[in-house]
Scaffold this motif. Structure first.
Motif, PDB file in Angstrom:
ATOM      1  N   SER A  81       0.730  -1.404  -0.012  1.00 48.22           N
ATOM      2  CA  SER A  81       0.021  -0.010  -0.084  1.00 48.22           C
ATOM      3  C   SER A  81       0.865   1.309   0.031  1.00 48.22           C
ATOM      4  CB  SER A  81      -0.807   0.117   1.151  1.00 48.22           C
ATOM      5  OG  SER A  81      -1.619   1.064   1.274  1.00 48.22           O
ATOM      6  N   ASP A  82       0.325   2.401  -0.564  1.00 50.27           N
ATOM      7  CA  ASP A  82       0.781   3.692  -0.792  1.00 50.27           C
ATOM      8  C   ASP A  82      -0.153   4.574  -1.083  1.00 50.27           C
ATOM      9  OD1 ASP A  82       2.943   5.835  -0.783  1.00 50.27           O
ATOM     10  OD2 ASP A  82       4.270   4.242  -0.425  1.00 50.27           O
ATOM     11  N   LEU A  83       0.283   5.761  -1.429  1.00 51.35           N
ATOM     12  CA  LEU A  83      -0.495   6.709  -2.066  1.00 51.35           C
ATOM     13  C   LEU A  83      -1.046   6.273  -3.732  1.00 51.35           C
ATOM     14  CD1 LEU A  83       0.784  10.108  -1.116  1.00 51.35           C
ATOM     15  CD2 LEU A  83      -1.281   9.358  -0.367  1.00 51.35           C
ATOM     16  N   ARG A  84      -2.054   6.490  -4.060  1.00 55.28           N
ATOM     17  CA  ARG A  84      -2.513   5.996  -5.582  1.00 55.28           C
ATOM     18  C   ARG A  84      -1.388   6.595  -6.473  1.00 55.28           C
ATOM     19  NH1 ARG A  84      -6.993   3.489  -6.923  1.00 55.28           N
ATOM     20  NH2 ARG A  84      -7.856   3.903  -5.123  1.00 55.28           N
ATOM     21  N   GLY A  85      -1.140   6.058  -7.430  1.00 55.80           N
ATOM     22  CA  GLY A  85      -0.173   6.478  -8.467  1.00 55.80           C
ATOM     23  C   GLY A  85       0.610   5.622  -9.065  1.00 55.80           C
ATOM     24  N   ALA A  86       1.573   6.143 -10.055  1.00 58.62           N
ATOM     25  CA  ALA A  86       2.449   5.108 -10.938  1.00 58.62           C
ATOM     26  C   ALA A  86       3.614   4.288  -9.891  1.00 58.62           C
ATOM     27  CB  ALA A  86       3.203   5.974 -12.052  1.00 58.62           C
ATOM     28  N   GLY A  87       3.758   5.250  -8.669  1.00 61.40           N
ATOM     29  CA  GLY A  87       4.960   4.690  -8.074  1.00 61.40           C
ATOM     30  C   GLY A  87       4.307   3.183  -7.420  1.00 61.40           C
ATOM     31  N   LEU A  88       3.233   3.446  -6.767  1.00 62.76           N
ATOM     32  CA  LEU A  88       2.800   2.033  -5.999  1.00 62.76           C
ATOM     33  C   LEU A  88       2.595   1.001  -7.159  1.00 62.76           C
ATOM     34  CD1 LEU A  88       1.447   0.340  -3.627  1.00 62.76           C
ATOM     35  CD2 LEU A  88      -0.758   1.692  -4.159  1.00 62.76           C
ATOM     36  N   GLN A  89       2.009   1.316  -7.989  1.00 59.73           N
ATOM     37  CA  GLN A  89       1.532   0.328  -9.304  1.00 59.73           C
ATOM     38  C   GLN A  89       2.995  -0.183  -9.865  1.00 59.73           C
ATOM     39  OE1 GLN A  89      -1.417  -0.580 -10.110  1.00 59.73           O
ATOM     40  NE2 GLN A  89      -0.390  -2.339 -10.699  1.00 59.73           N
ATOM     41  N   ASP A  90       4.038   0.795  -9.811  1.00 61.72           N
ATOM     42  CA  ASP A  90       5.458   0.195 -10.331  1.00 61.72           C
ATOM     43  C   ASP A  90       5.865  -1.060  -9.138  1.00 61.72           C
ATOM     44  OD1 ASP A  90       5.175   1.568 -12.702  1.00 61.72           O
ATOM     45  OD2 ASP A  90       6.739   3.026 -11.716  1.00 61.72           O
ATOM     46  N   VAL A  91       5.710  -0.671  -8.237  1.00 62.94           N
ATOM     47  CA  VAL A  91       6.219  -1.769  -7.040  1.00 62.94           C
ATOM     48  C   VAL A  91       5.495  -2.995  -7.094  1.00 62.94           C
ATOM     49  CG1 VAL A  91       6.571  -2.227  -4.519  1.00 62.94           C
ATOM     50  CG2 VAL A  91       7.230   0.323  -5.362  1.00 62.94           C
ATOM     51  N   ALA A  92       4.125  -2.868  -7.288  1.00 64.53           N
ATOM     52  CA  ALA A  92       3.390  -3.988  -7.167  1.00 64.53           C
ATOM     53  C   ALA A  92       3.470  -4.718  -8.273  1.00 64.53           C
ATOM     54  CB  ALA A  92       1.857  -3.558  -7.009  1.00 64.53           C
ATOM     55  N   ASP A  93       3.784  -4.277  -9.578  1.00 69.98           N
ATOM     56  CA  ASP A  93       4.046  -5.068 -10.744  1.00 69.98           C
ATOM     57  C   ASP A  93       5.591  -5.707 -10.566  1.00 69.98           C
ATOM     58  OD1 ASP A  93       1.737  -4.064 -11.801  1.00 69.98           O
ATOM     59  OD2 ASP A  93       2.630  -2.483 -13.053  1.00 69.98           O
ATOM     60  N   ARG A  94       6.371  -5.158 -10.042  1.00 70.20           N
ATOM     61  CA  ARG A  94       7.660  -5.461 -10.097  1.00 70.20           C
ATOM     62  C   ARG A  94       7.659  -6.721  -9.071  1.00 70.20           C
ATOM     63  NH1 ARG A  94      11.881  -4.070  -6.357  1.00 70.20           N
ATOM     64  NH2 ARG A  94      10.909  -2.098  -5.823  1.00 70.20           N
ATOM     65  N   LEU A  95       7.045  -6.697  -8.070  1.00 70.57           N
ATOM     66  CA  LEU A  95       6.921  -7.803  -7.129  1.00 70.57           C
ATOM     67  C   LEU A  95       6.011  -8.787  -7.304  1.00 70.57           C
ATOM     68  CD1 LEU A  95       7.771  -5.736  -3.633  1.00 70.57           C
ATOM     69  CD2 LEU A  95       9.392  -6.809  -5.280  1.00 70.57           C
TER      70      LEU A  95
END
Length: 247
Positions: A33-47
């Motif tokens: 979890s984090d604030l909504r945005g590309a940063g969170l999605q990038d981490v979720a996709d990478r992991l």
């Protein structure tokens, strides 16, 4: 660990992502979890992990997010709240402290841990087992190198909240501890702080660390993995400095 559901917040900052990756490797079912945005999605996709976005300083947003997680993944057994930081702030003189900036740091560094605990603890009590780990700082134990009054005060408050939660919850099988990292190069903000020191002050800083090196996000993740494990069932209310010995 394979029976446990873990929520790790603040994953965009670096430390949170390392903790999520380590708990995943240990077999936990991890939601990030984090604030909504590309940063969170990038981490979720990478992991390859599910993500749940929310402003953790907003109690209604936390309640909505945790309800979605419970519905989609089951009750959360492990909370590692790595959300926090300075939000781009820099040190100022006392006379220049802005009230809005002050409250924004308390919202993410303290309020988020309170709201998440309120939302998740009832299910932990029902299960008779839980682990909560907050990420405080050396700034929660002494003055901060950042010179940011709100950051220092907020991390001290988080240390107090951790100890108070431990006293209340340990009898229910819920262990609550905090990790106080030393200086970790984990994101652009910490890199900027490090670069601002310059070579001479960097060398002096390294000389003060017993291990003669800066820490890594993986150092913090290893500590979080232990504190959230079965083996840490008689460890609670502790603020563990993970800083190479500088404290």
């Amino acid at each position: 660990m394979t029976a446990r559901v873990a929520l790790v917040t603040g994953v965009v900052g670096g430390i949170g992502a390392a903790i999520a990756q380590r708990l995943q490797a240990d077999g936990a079912r991890v939601v990030v979890s984090d604030l909504r945005g590309a940063g969170l999605q990038d981490v979720a996709d990478r992991l390859s992990l599910p993500a749940a976005a929310a402003d953790l300083g907003d109690p209604s947003a936390v309640a909505d997010m945790t309800a979605r997680i419970a519905a989609d993944h089951g009750a959360v057994d492990i909370l590692v709240n790595a959300a926090g930081g300075v939000r781009g702030q820099v040190g100022t003189a006392l006379e220049e402290v802005d009230p809005a900036a002050w409250h924004s740091l308390f919202a993410i560094n303290v309020d988020a841990s309170l709201y998440l605990s309120q939302a998740l603890v009832p299910a932990m009590k029902d299960a008779g087992w839980g682990r909560i780990v907050t990420i405080s700082s050396g700034a929660g134990l002494r003055p901060s190198l950042t010179g940011i009054h709100a950051y220092t005060a907020a991390k001290h408050a988080l240390v107090g909240l951790t100890k108070q939660l431990s006293q209340e919850l340990a009898r229910h099988g819920i262990c609550v501890n905090s990790i106080a990292p030393g200086f970790i190069l984990s994101n652009p903000a910490t890199r900027a702080q490090w670069d601002a020191l310059g070579p001479e002050r960097q060398a002096q800083f390294i000389e003060r660390i017993h291990t003669r090196r800066l820490g890594t996000p993986e150092d913090i993740a290893a500590t979080a993995a232990f504190l959230t494990s079965e083996e840490a069932g008689w460890i609670t209310g502790q603020i563990l400095s993970v800083d190479g010995g500088i404290s």
